[in-house]
Write an enzyme that holds these catalytic residues in place. Structure first.
Site, PDB file in Angstrom:
ATOM      1  N   ALA A  19       0.837  -1.200   0.000  1.00 18.10           N
ATOM      2  CA  ALA A  19       0.000   0.000   0.000  1.00 18.10           C
ATOM      3  C   ALA A  19       0.877   1.257   0.000  1.00 18.10           C
ATOM      4  O   ALA A  19       0.563   2.252  -0.668  1.00 18.10           O
ATOM      5  CB  ALA A  19      -0.928  -0.018   1.214  1.00 18.10           C
ATOM      6  N   ASP A 202      13.406 -16.379  10.031  1.00 15.75           N
ATOM      7  CA  ASP A 202      13.456 -15.148   9.221  1.00 15.75           C
ATOM      8  C   ASP A 202      14.912 -14.707   9.030  1.00 15.75           C
ATOM      9  O   ASP A 202      15.340 -14.390   7.915  1.00 15.75           O
ATOM     10  CB  ASP A 202      12.625 -14.062   9.925  1.00 15.75           C
ATOM     11  CG  ASP A 202      12.724 -12.709   9.241  1.00 15.75           C
ATOM     12  OD1 ASP A 202      12.051 -12.528   8.221  1.00 15.75           O
ATOM     13  OD2 ASP A 202      13.477 -11.845   9.727  1.00 15.75           O
ATOM     14  N   LYS A 206      17.415 -14.465   5.527  1.00 15.73           N
ATOM     15  CA  LYS A 206      18.197 -13.283   5.157  1.00 15.73           C
ATOM     16  C   LYS A 206      19.684 -13.623   5.099  1.00 15.73           C
ATOM     17  O   LYS A 206      20.412 -13.129   4.228  1.00 15.73           O
ATOM     18  CB  LYS A 206      17.913 -12.155   6.145  1.00 15.73           C
ATOM     19  CG  LYS A 206      16.461 -11.654   6.046  1.00 15.73           C
ATOM     20  CD  LYS A 206      16.064 -10.831   7.260  1.00 15.73           C
ATOM     21  CE  LYS A 206      14.641 -10.288   7.128  1.00 15.73           C
ATOM     22  NZ  LYS A 206      14.150  -9.730   8.402  1.00 15.73           N
TER      23      LYS A 206
HETATM   24  N1  LIG Z   1       9.680  -9.955  11.055  1.00 17.76           N
HETATM   25  C1  LIG Z   1      10.769  -9.234  10.482  1.00 17.76           C
HETATM   26  C2  LIG Z   1      10.235  -8.191   9.510  1.00 17.76           C
HETATM   27  C3  LIG Z   1      11.237  -7.699   8.530  1.00 17.76           C
HETATM   28  O1  LIG Z   1      11.668  -8.690   7.653  1.00 17.76           O
HETATM   29  C4  LIG Z   1      11.591  -8.581  11.603  1.00 17.76           C
HETATM   30  O2  LIG Z   1      11.185  -8.637  12.773  1.00 17.76           O
HETATM   31  O3  LIG Z   1      12.652  -8.060  11.331  1.00 17.76           O
END
Ligand SMILES: N[C@@H](CCO)C(=O)O
Ligand SMILES: NC(=O)c1ccc[n+]([C@@H]2O[C@H](COP(=O)([O-])OP(=O)(O)OC[C@H]3O[C@@H](n4cnc5c(N)ncnc54)[C@H](O)[C@@H]3O)[C@@H](O)[C@H]2O)c1
Ligand code: NA
EC number: 1.1.1.3
Length: 451
Positions: A19, A202, A206
């Site tokens: 958005a 997560d 990365k």
């Molecule tokens: N969940 C992720 C969002 C960004 O990728 C964080 O806390 O960094």
């Protein structure tokens, strides 16, 4: 007034990031056109629900539920839906049609990156993903372009904001992990299901993306050694503070050599002790930072907002302008660089320093017994200290020998810091310590990074 050629931009997903991207594309159309050398016409936004409430007011006529038709009519496709499917199929379709693709989807890249990059190269299209790591922080382009002439040998990254927020608040308030997580959830940093963040998934995605770029080697998320922060205790945080460290969840990507002396790479995500005067120790709250070392440039650090709708949109729009410029100028763009093809080595081959906290019997001979286990496994001890956690005065050489293993006997807490040692040797040492009669328990094992 300059007449620009128009490029047709399709957006898939209008959530927190999507958005904001739509809003900025519409509000800054003239400026973006001047920088791109082409008009960026937002031709449609694929959404699941045409009538859903949005964070941002957007022209309703742009919404469509027909993502495929939208993709086929676009020069540039921005994927901000997240998830593996249908994001993967949509990106493949967009690339096949010759469109350049911009995505923030780390999960997809860390899992299916090679398939997407291969297709992009085959058809001469581009795949941009600055927002996938470190949100707004420029890190993909610096690794891919600015440092292309250098040789990166090590990356230490705080790449997950939620876990940095939790650990930072544990440090500043003395809260337990559960208490800090509850606050992070209340403030909206942590998702309703925080597993991907707190268990390190997560960050591992990365890390895989950063290592692939930095070492010109394909690293998949499955190659990343991963430990989360759920077992970090308030006691470990207090002890770390007392000893001059902070605990951070780090994504560590480094060149290492295997037993035969061949170069490989190691990629791991785990909580680690970082010296309090290291630049990463000053990364507070939900911020992210990537600290790296390269042969010629030396130490560099990239810092800022690792998440947030509008912040992440900044990185997406930078990619949109890059894609537009390529359309204007022509040419093939930048291909995936995986030529080094180094082996990804297991964690057992990593060398680092360790802090081991032991609860031991408070009796003579204890230090010698412990030292023997370290030396027997080839792990060199740098320092041994009595922890501040101990409620019992440790007089290891002065107390009368206690007979056998007496639950009521006094115990002491010892903190051992090692020189650089190999993970496999350290693991064997810890196993041996656990089986040593004078050792009541191995209370904590933490890797020390950034020295
Ligand atoms: N969940 C992720 C969002 C960004 O990728 C964080 O806390 O960094
Ligand atoms: N939010 C952040 O701060 C942040 C930071 C960096 C990267 N990212 C990445 O950006 C991407 C988007 O994240 P977000 O936070 O905006 O997520 P979000 O959940 O807020 O938005 C995703 C939107 O896509 C829509 N969507 C899902 N499937 C769809 C489909 N098949 N067709 C049409 N619409 C569909 C959803 O309804 C939702 O509105 C993700 O890949 C995420 O990992 C987000
Ligand atoms: Na980024």
């Amino acid at each position: 007034m300059i007449e620009y050629r128009n490029l047709r931009v399709a957006l898939l997903g209008a959530g927190s990031v999507g958005a904001q991207v739509a809003r900025l594309l519409l509000e800054h159309a003239d400026e973006l056109a001047a920088r791109s050398g082409a008009g960026l016409e937002l031709v449609g936004i694929a959404v699941r629900d045409l009538d859903a409430e949005r964070d941002v007011e957007l022209p309703k006529e742009l919404f469509t539920t027909d993502a495929e038709a939208l993709i086929l009519g676009a020069d540039i496709v921005i994927e901000l839906m997240g998830g593996l499917e249908p994001a993967r199929s949509y990106i493949l379709k967009a690339l096949e049609s010759g469109a350049d693709v911009i995505t923030a989807n780390k999960a997809l890249l860390a899992t299916h990156g090679p398939e997407l990059f291969e297709l992009a190269e085959q058809v001469g299209a581009q795949l941009y993903y600055e927002a996938a790591v470190g949100g707004a922080i420029p890190i993909i382009r610096p690794l891919r372009d600015s440092l292309a002439g250098d040789r990166v040998d090590r990356i230490l990254g705080i790449v997950n904001g939620t876990t940095n927020y939790i650990l930072d608040s544990m440090h500043s308030t003395g809260a337990s992990f559960e208490q800090a997580l509850a606050v992070a959830t209340e403030l909206g940093y942590a998702e309703a299901d925080p597993t991907a963040d707190i268990e390190g998934y997560d960050a591992a995605q990365k890390a895989a993306i950063l290592a692939s770029l930095a070492f010109h080697t394909r690293v998949a998320v499955g190659d990343v050694h991963r430990e989360g922060i759920t077992s970090i205790t308030a006691e470990q945080i207090a002890a770390a503070t007392k000893a001059g460290y902070v605990i951070k969840l780090l994504a560590i990507c480094e060149r290492i050599t295997d037993a035969a002396g061949d170069e490989g790479v190691s990629v791991r995500v785990h909580p680690a002790l970082v010296p309090e005067d290291h630049p990463l120790a000053a990364v507070h709250g939900a911020n992210n930072a990537v600290f790296l070392h390269s042969l010629a440039a030396g130490d560099l650090m990239f810092y800022g907002a690792g998440a947030g709708g509008v912040q992440t949109a900044s990185a997406v729009l930078g990619d949109v302008v890059s894609a537009a410029r390529r359309h204007v100028v022509g040419g093939p763009g930048v291909a995936e660089s995986a030529h080094a093809d180094l082996a990804v080595l297991p964690i057992e081959q990593v060398h680092t320093r360790y802090q081991i906290t032991l609860t031991v019997e408070d009796q003579p001979g204890v230090l010698a017994a412990i030292a023997t286990e370290f030396s027997r496994h080839g792990v060199s001890v740098e320092a041994v200290e009595q922890s501040i956690q101990s409620h019992t005065a440790v007089q290891l050489t002065e107390v009368e020998p206690a007979g056998g293993h007496d639950e009521d006997a006094a115990t002491a807490t010892l903190v051992v810091v090692t020189h650089r040692a190999q993970e496999a040797d350290l693991a064997a040492t810890v196993a041996a310590l656990e089986a040593t009669p004078v050792v009541r328990s191995v209370a904590s094992v933490l890797r020390v990074e950034g020295l």
